[in-house]
Design an enzyme around this catalytic site. Structure first.
Site: not given
Length: 174
Positions: A84, A96, A98, A93
């Site tokens: 990344r 990811d 989160d 990307r």
């Protein structure tokens, strides 16, 4: 493990499923993380001003002994291990990861906001989390309502790609 966490994941560069599976493997070997449930993969159109390829997204429910800040460090390390690069905000990307919800914590710091500030604006976050959360999850009703709102808007697309057998992700099954 004492903390219940929902993580959203996505990839739209390279071998998308391989990127995600590499991240899941790295999470699985961490002794302070237990993957409890994993959603199906979803194909989603990108959200935001950057023109780019579709994503594969999904969500995890984990239990962990990490604090929110410690978990964020681990997730960033995994993103870097999966190549990344943070060059364009909301851009393409390889991976990811989160933190969306961490217990029922509300947190706002310079490095982390929980619940994730964009969560209730994104079908690619809410639909996979709804798939894996239990009936007693404190945000379940709000998620269901917001999914209906976002689907009526018809600006976001999401398509389920696969079924998931939760046994594949548990450490005891490996």
């Amino acid at each position: 493990m004492s903390n219940q966490v929902y993580i959203s994941y996505g990839s739209n560069m390279g071998d998308l499923k391989a990127n995600i599976n590499q991240a899941l493997a790295l999470l699985t070997v961490d002794s302070k993380i237990q993957i409890e449930r994993r959603s199906a993969f979803y194909q989603t159109a990108p959200v935001g001003p950057v023109e780019q390829a579709d994503f594969i997204n999904g969500a995890l429910k984990i239990s962990t002994d990490y604090t929110p800040d410690q978990l964020l460090v681990v997730l960033h390390q995994i993103e870097r291990a999966c190549r990344r690069e943070r060059t364009i905000h909301w851009g393409p990307r390889t991976l990811d990861l989160d933190i969306i919800f961490f217990n029922e914590l509300v947190l706002q710091s310079d490095t982390l906001v929980i619940p994730h500030p964009e969560a209730f604006k994104r079908l690619f976050v809410l639909v996979p989390i709804l798939e894996i959360c239990g009936a007693d999850f404190y945000q379940k009703a709000a998620i269901e309502i917001q999914i209906d709102v976002l689907k009526q808007d018809q600006t976001q697309t999401i398509k389920r790609l696969e079924e998931v057998n939760d046994d594949r992700t548990s450490k005891s099954a490996n």
